[in-house]
Design a protein around this motif. Structure first.
Motif, PDB file in Angstrom:
ATOM      1  N   VAL A 147      48.419  42.657  28.509  1.00 33.16           N
ATOM      2  CA  VAL A 147      47.688  42.540  29.763  1.00 33.16           C
ATOM      3  C   VAL A 147      48.315  43.418  30.840  1.00 33.16           C
ATOM      4  O   VAL A 147      49.451  43.862  30.720  1.00 33.16           O
ATOM      5  N   VAL A 148      47.548  43.652  31.901  1.00 35.72           N
ATOM      6  CA  VAL A 148      48.011  44.397  33.064  1.00 35.72           C
ATOM      7  C   VAL A 148      47.954  43.453  34.252  1.00 35.72           C
ATOM      8  O   VAL A 148      46.933  42.802  34.481  1.00 35.72           O
ATOM      9  N   LEU A 149      49.057  43.368  34.998  1.00 35.47           N
ATOM     10  CA  LEU A 149      49.053  42.571  36.212  1.00 35.47           C
ATOM     11  C   LEU A 149      48.314  43.346  37.290  1.00 35.47           C
ATOM     12  O   LEU A 149      48.668  44.488  37.596  1.00 35.47           O
ATOM     13  N   ILE A 167      52.589  46.313  32.806  1.00 35.08           N
ATOM     14  CA  ILE A 167      52.032  45.911  31.521  1.00 35.08           C
ATOM     15  C   ILE A 167      52.927  44.830  30.943  1.00 35.08           C
ATOM     16  O   ILE A 167      54.145  44.965  30.926  1.00 35.08           O
ATOM     17  N   GLY A 168      52.318  43.758  30.469  1.00 32.74           N
ATOM     18  CA  GLY A 168      53.073  42.660  29.901  1.00 32.74           C
ATOM     19  C   GLY A 168      52.391  42.104  28.668  1.00 32.74           C
ATOM     20  O   GLY A 168      51.314  42.548  28.280  1.00 32.74           O
ATOM     21  N   TYR A 169      53.025  41.117  28.076  1.00 31.13           N
ATOM     22  CA  TYR A 169      52.532  40.504  26.846  1.00 31.13           C
ATOM     23  C   TYR A 169      52.367  39.003  27.045  1.00 31.13           C
ATOM     24  O   TYR A 169      53.252  38.343  27.575  1.00 31.13           O
ATOM     25  N   TYR A 217      44.498  44.772  28.774  1.00 31.23           N
ATOM     26  CA  TYR A 217      45.034  46.122  28.632  1.00 31.23           C
ATOM     27  C   TYR A 217      44.106  46.941  27.757  1.00 31.23           C
ATOM     28  O   TYR A 217      43.652  46.480  26.712  1.00 31.23           O
ATOM     29  N   ARG A 218      43.834  48.153  28.194  1.00 30.77           N
ATOM     30  CA  ARG A 218      43.052  49.104  27.398  1.00 30.77           C
ATOM     31  C   ARG A 218      43.810  50.416  27.369  1.00 30.77           C
ATOM     32  O   ARG A 218      44.474  50.778  28.335  1.00 30.77           O
TER      33      ARG A 218
END
Length: 64
Positions: free
Chosen positions: A5-7, A13-15, A51-52
């Motif tokens: 994901v993106v905050l 970027i995180g998981y 996230y892309r």
């Protein structure tokens, strides 16, 4: 469930780690300063986006 994901607020970027019963999501963010332990943040679902690969098209390749 979302994996990467993106905050929205910071662009980091995180998981995804886990989601609580009240809808808060725990995200693991790798450190970029060499410290081996990641940062963890707790956010609401509305504060993240999926996230892309297209999101990072302007980031240069790593030098190694």
């Amino acid at each position: 469930m979302l994996d990467k994901v993106v905050l929205k607020k910071t662009g980091q970027i995180g998981y995804f780690v886990k989601e609580s019963r009240v809808g808060e999501i725990l995200i693991r963010i790798p450190r970029s300063d060499g410290w081996p332990f990641p940062d963890y943040v707790i956010v609401k679902r509305k504060d993240i986006k999926r996230y892309r690969e297209d999101d990072l098209k302007d980031v240069p390749l790593a030098p190694f």
